[in-house]
Design a protein around this motif. Structure first.
Motif, PDB file in Angstrom:
ATOM      1  N   UNK A 163       0.823  -1.196   0.000  1.00  0.00           N
ATOM      2  CA  UNK A 163       0.000   0.000   0.000  1.00  0.00           C
ATOM      3  C   UNK A 163       0.864   1.256   0.000  1.00  0.00           C
TER       4      UNK A 163
ATOM      5  N   UNK B 255      14.331  10.961   7.069  1.00  0.00           N
ATOM      6  CA  UNK B 255      14.246  12.375   7.428  1.00  0.00           C
ATOM      7  C   UNK B 255      15.611  13.060   7.426  1.00  0.00           C
TER       8      UNK B 255
ATOM      9  N   UNK C 207      -4.909   7.159   6.513  1.00  0.00           N
ATOM     10  CA  UNK C 207      -3.510   7.543   6.305  1.00  0.00           C
ATOM     11  C   UNK C 207      -2.613   6.329   6.161  1.00  0.00           C
TER      12      UNK C 207
ATOM     13  N   UNK D 220       0.375   5.225   0.733  1.00  0.00           N
ATOM     14  CA  UNK D 220      -0.609   6.125   1.355  1.00  0.00           C
ATOM     15  C   UNK D 220      -0.383   7.574   0.959  1.00  0.00           C
TER      16      UNK D 220
ATOM     17  N   UNK E 202       1.968  11.799   9.952  1.00  0.00           N
ATOM     18  CA  UNK E 202       2.868  11.960   8.808  1.00  0.00           C
ATOM     19  C   UNK E 202       4.262  11.508   9.223  1.00  0.00           C
ATOM     20  N   UNK E 203       4.963  10.827   8.314  1.00  0.00           N
ATOM     21  CA  UNK E 203       6.328  10.371   8.632  1.00  0.00           C
ATOM     22  C   UNK E 203       7.314  11.526   8.618  1.00  0.00           C
ATOM     23  N   UNK E 204       6.906  12.617   8.008  1.00  0.00           N
ATOM     24  CA  UNK E 204       7.792  13.767   7.925  1.00  0.00           C
ATOM     25  C   UNK E 204       6.951  15.024   8.008  1.00  0.00           C
TER      26      UNK E 204
ATOM     27  N   UNK F  10       9.566  14.619  11.190  1.00  0.00           N
ATOM     28  CA  UNK F  10       9.528  13.635  12.274  1.00  0.00           C
ATOM     29  C   UNK F  10       9.197  14.306  13.606  1.00  0.00           C
TER      30      UNK F  10
ATOM     31  N   UNK G 283       4.261  15.116   0.234  1.00  0.00           N
ATOM     32  CA  UNK G 283       5.057  14.122   0.946  1.00  0.00           C
ATOM     33  C   UNK G 283       4.543  13.980   2.383  1.00  0.00           C
ATOM     34  N   UNK G 284       4.032  12.800   2.735  1.00  0.00           N
ATOM     35  CA  UNK G 284       3.599  12.538   4.109  1.00  0.00           C
ATOM     36  C   UNK G 284       4.081  11.175   4.584  1.00  0.00           C
ATOM     37  N   UNK G 285       3.821  10.144   3.774  1.00  0.00           N
ATOM     38  CA  UNK G 285       4.103   8.777   4.209  1.00  0.00           C
ATOM     39  C   UNK G 285       5.340   8.257   3.486  1.00  0.00           C
ATOM     40  N   UNK G 286       6.195   7.563   4.214  1.00  0.00           N
ATOM     41  CA  UNK G 286       7.403   7.014   3.584  1.00  0.00           C
ATOM     42  C   UNK G 286       7.089   5.911   2.583  1.00  0.00           C
ATOM     43  N   UNK G 287       5.829   5.461   2.549  1.00  0.00           N
ATOM     44  CA  UNK G 287       5.483   4.527   1.480  1.00  0.00           C
ATOM     45  C   UNK G 287       5.586   5.222   0.119  1.00  0.00           C
TER      46      UNK G 287
END
Lengths: 702, 702
Positions: A570, A648, B394, A572, B352-354, B356, A620-624
């Motif tokens: 997935x 990061x 998310x 996201x 959100x992954x970023x 951090x 850009x939010x999810x490292x997926x």
């Protein structure tokens, strides 16, 4: 004195590569008795040049009385002589506009008070503010011409061509800013010549359209002559309105170019030779200078100003990843202009006491700029001093919290200046280095310039493409193993790098043709998130559909919980924009709606190359997201540059092309972070479990 | 189980003061087999409560099928039983709206799909978005009522009144957010009853105006009945338009209050007793809950949510001084409501992954909230887990980068949780402490609520007063030796503290009277930057002019280079708003235009007190500003609290009133800073040359 030169890769001094390291040093502020000592301190910190405004406000206190005497605070000659003695090159910035925290933005009070007719105005004739002059207004030019002549008379003997220190001259300052920040483009009727067949606006339209009929057809107007055409503020809600707006912006920026060229011609007339420069006020404004760069021709240096905070209203107090992305965008645009990325105003402090400019932040700012391509820098300001009485608009003592304080003492931040200067000296090879990249992001000037004013009727408009580029693709790629570079879509495209093209619904025919031929010849393309069907004049132009061999697309109304990509899982934070309803038999599906199964990403062979359609947009939010992009780019043959396990931590790799490599690891956050890094490009290196302090930029020569 | 109670000063547990330390813990996400261990870890970190949403989405998957079975991910009972066993109090948040990164904002899909009529709409009837329901729509209420009843049936045995752990129940979530963030107030015609004499809107107007004539006189309308009145979007350009807008906002917020009260009444009907709470989505939204607080009465707790970053679009990546000011404003408003400042969502991570969420930032965030008055906290989220399939918007694994990760492992940030928890435990006396203040900033709910929508025709409107309060006075005072508190202008004013009143041109008659009487009885006032001449209904009301005994004022058109204040010198960064053209004989000039000499600040005695008029506004930029304020406040008898030589280090002093003092020093920047601090309040203490790490908040018991 050494001879300064530059090309797209960097600066040279007497032909030897080096960084331009300049400090803004105002002879009209710094106490004369301390000039020599402060110059020595700057040289000790690795500096090789100084810059200064030459304020009209101070040199022509009353109309007609132009003083370049050796009087206190006006001793430009003394300053230039000492620079020669100290072997410091000089960048002179005679305005007319300068700001520099001076009253009237540095313009003489008599000019502002006595000639209100020179002010820039909105379409209704309302002036923006007293200090916002209309650049090409004849009365303003008449006054400025005299000042420029006097300035040239003084400076001529000190020019590099005469063996002097003056290596660069700047036309005006942060052009278009005094208009755009306060209202929009200038519509001063006298300057623009509305109503006149030979007026500037009529001439622009005539050159572009040839016939009034063609103009009317494009604008949806019914003018009977070019001179009759009168612009209004446009909302861009229709293609007609968007064309009228775009034409006015293009026209306005052409007048900015004309103004720069005129100032340069004055310099030439008065015997000032050598390179000329200009500073875009911030990276996002660089595209405004397309006409200027074209018009100024050879020996012109466009740089930009890279502040991260000037007061508490700024979004960030310290250089952050968001700042780094803006810098990357800015530097890559300068490179696309054929310039060595030069920061003509790099923070040396701030006019505001809060937020403070701290040494860790400052060093992080400098190192980030370097990691992202910087080749030359001018610190604004390196040092200050007391303002000429009554001329400062933020304080009487212009301390600026600068490296060397107004009173001559060393600020803590001098340490950052010194450390950065030493780093540049110790790694002089970086002066000709290039940033390694795994992938190119394609753009065109018109597209990026119109980001905030494209047509809402486009299939994907309203500035979304620009955000997708900066906060989507650039950000995600900086969190990936595949470093991004940027390239103009209207120039030759590097066949070695996959090309990502985030577009609005409009893309010039030239760019579309170029992309098509790139793929035909073997290039790998990712087009996202729509197929453009208009050119930059918003005329129908759909040359890219053939890449996708009869695929049927529709605008998607889906709320995507996730995309599902084979081998990745997935993904996201993706928003549905365009679905493929039907695919040609040779298409390979790469990602679907994780719930409904609709196709959003697929690829197919075309010519000798491959084309991927990517029908989603994202911030850009999810490292997926970077994981997915890495997998996608790997399928297109992209070669990894450097990979930070902690995504990061941004990475950047500078190379000299002969085996030297410098890896930068950027912790642009206020807390400690750890990571391990695998460098692939140029030979594999593994760096395990490394800790970075808050705001630490580690540079590791491999 | 301990009995939770609260008053304006803080929380008590079985009558013993303590901090409420809660962690959001979703039984519908966290794997059941790991509940006990994660609860123990939370208790080890000082926690005494857990909170959870009870998502309608999950418990009523199909209409009419309400499942509170012991099925996986739905075992609310099991969760409550284990909380009882672990002696953890529980805060339950049954919605209906919850968000929580669930699809449909946590509302059932059947509700969203099958009943589009329940959506909130703009005045033209256009719905905002599918999930933005109209709170009081009868059909929505009918569906929600059934869910609430089922919920109550399950929860009743676990209520505190029945010896269970459930100590707090929350009505809905971040009320007004799903409307205001996406459009503005809700205008759903069915809900608001437009066109009906007994409709909500007509009833509101009738209660306020009594007669249609009075309504028409105020609104500039020509309705023949209340039922006929129909609102539109208003621009506030005229007093009529501004009144219509204000009335609609007031009306809308009264419907929000009605909705909260209705949900509470359902709980009561179904036998759920004990305190009820609600969470304002962010500090600046607190004033929206004036009607709610009034309507909910006793045993109601209003808290607010205090995130500093949820994704890269937020202004700041870490808790900054700008964040601290927002928190101070928010906490002081909660205190003014009579509430113990409670952060019902304090960041425990981020979806959100970023950027951090780093442990240093997180601890700085917690300590800053504490320094600025926090008495209770709920971490959002303490821990997560896999989403119910297909319900996460998310990610499928709701990790949230939380203290305890979705997989059960400890995140680095658990260290911040632990350190803060230990600090609260070790300094339990802080649970009843008060923040020391040197000066009060006066405000009224209507004024602060209308900050962004007051009337442009006011002498000082357009939201400027709000910015002057937060980014001018609060900021500058936090950089000074005089800590600010906030006080309602409609309640009794503390005669010990000078009172600063930043106003727009409008201030209620009640507030004006109260201020007048405060000064008459000996209070010291600073009124800035205008004399209000309208009440909050924009009717003429000028009760404060007499304070200045015949002084003649005029709107100033000056560009101030600086103010000059005797004994202080030049004060920079001040903008001219109101000049005094003529002064009464007993006036003492305190600051003039440094160049022209016009009077901007003066004081005069009035009754037993003193009134200062301060005709300039400012955003905090130059440290000459706090220096000037200190000097001004000293003249008014203000007593210093604590002074940091480095004014970029905020201070806060908490006292128990019996001699215990805790000093907080806040370095909310990413670089190291040094300072020396002199504490004056409660006995002088000097702390010399102390260094603070990036994002370090030092707490020193004196």
């Amino acid at each position: 004195m050494k001879r300064l030169a530059f090309d797209e890769r960097g600066f040279t001094f007497d032909g030897k590569p080096g960084f331009l390291v300049s400090g803004e040093f105002h002879y009209f502020r710094v106490p004369e008795e301390d000039w020599a000592r402060r110059m020595d301190l700057f040289k000790e910190a690795g500096g090789n040049a100084l810059a200064t405004y030459v304020p009209w406000l101070i040199h022509e206190p009353e109309e007609g009385t132009i003083l370049f005497d050796r009087g206190e605070k006006r001793d430009l000659q003394g300053f230039l002589e000492l620079c020669r003695e100290k072997e410091l090159l000089v960048l002179l910035r005679p305005g007319p506009y300068q700001y520099s925290e001076l009253v009237n933005d540095g313009l003489p009070t008599w000019l502002i008070r006595n000639y209100p007719v020179i002010r820039a105005t909105d379409p209704a004739g309302k002036p923006f503010r007293d200090e916002s002059v209309s650049y090409l207004h004849p009365l303003f030019l008449e006054k400025a011409r005299k000042y420029y002549k006097a300035f040239a008379g003084v400076v001529r003997p000190y020019m590099a061509s005469n063996g002097g220190p003056v290596a660069l001259l700047q036309t005006d300052n942060e052009l278009s800013g005094i208009h755009m920040w306060f209202s929009g483009p200038d519509y001063n009727p006298e300057t623009m010549g509305f109503g006149k067949e030979d007026g500037r606006y009529a001439s622009f339209l005539r050159e572009k359209y040839g016939t009034v009929k063609a103009l009317n057809a494009a604008h949806g107007t019914a003018w009977t002559s070019f001179g009759e055409a009168k612009p209004e503020r446009e909302d861009g809600a229709s293609f007609f309105s968007a064309r009228r707006r775009k034409d006015y912006y293009d026209f306005y920026f052409s007048t900015v170019a004309e103004y720069s060229a005129l100032l340069a011609s004055w310099m030439r007339e008065d015997g000032l030779t050598g390179p000329i420069c200009h500073n875009s006020a911030n990276p996002r404004e660089n595209p405004r200078f397309r006409e200027t760069v074209e018009r100024m021709g050879k020996d012109f240096l466009l740089g930009s100003d890279h502040y991260y905070n000037l007061d508490a209203t700024w979004a960030q107090n310290s250089p952050t990843p968001q700042y780094a992305l803006k810098i990357l965008l800015g530097n890559e645009m300068l490179r696309a202009f054929g310039m060595p990325p030069t920061v003509l105003e790099m923070p040396g402090g701030s006019p505001s006491d809060t937020p403070p400019i701290l040494k860790e932040d400052l060093l992080a700012c400098y190192m980030t700029n370097l990691a992202l391509g910087l080749k030359g820098v001018n610190y604004y300001v390196y040092t200050g001093g007391p303002n000429y009485p009554g001329t400062g608009n933020t304080a009487d003592i212009y301390d600026y919290n600068a490296h060397i304080r107004a009173d001559g003492s060393k600020n803590e931040t001098y340490g950052a200046l010194f450390a950065f200067g030493r780093f540049l000296t110790e790694h002089a090879w970086l002066a000709r280095s290039r940033r390694a990249a795994s992938v190119n992001i394609g753009f065109e000037w018109e597209g990026i310039r119109s980001i905030d004013c494209d047509c809402e009727k486009l299939s994907y408009g309203g500035g979304k493409a620009g955000k997708l580029l900066e906060r989507g693709w650039l950000y995600a790629l900086m969190c990936s193993a595949c470093a991004p570079a940027m390239t103009l879509l209207t120039e030759e495209l590097d066949p070695e790098l996959p090309l990502v093209v985030p577009v609005s619904g409009a893309l010039s025919e030239a760019a579309q043709k170029n992309i098509l031929s790139f793929v035909e010849k073997g290039g790998k393309l990712i087009l996202t998130p729509v197929i453009p069907d208009r050119d930059q004049e918003f005329r129908p132009a759909d040359l890219l559909s053939p890449l996708f061999g009869g695929a049927v697309f529709k605008k998607s109304g889906k709320t995507l919980r996730a995309l599902f990509a084979e081998g990745v899982g997935c993904v996201y934070g993706m928003n549905a924009v365009t679905e493929a309803e039907a695919l040609p038999p040779d298409a390979e599906v790469l990602a679907r709606d994780a719930d409904g199964g609709a196709v959003f990403v697929f690829r197919r062979p075309f010519g000798k190359g491959q084309a991927v359609f990517f029908g989603a947009d994202f911030m850009m939010t999810s490292f997926t997201q970077p994981v997915f992009l890495e997998s996608l780019l790997a399928r297109l043959g992209a070669k990894k540059t450097a990979f930070s396990e902690n995504r990061n931590i941004f990475t950047s790799l500078l190379e000299d092309g002969e085996g030297r490599r410098m890896l930068f690891l950027m912790n642009l956050y206020s807390g400690r972070q750890r990571t391990s890094v695998r460098v692939t490009r140029g030979g594999e290196v593994l760096i395990e479990d490394i800790e970075l302090e808050p705001m630490e930029i580690k540079a590791i020569e491999l």
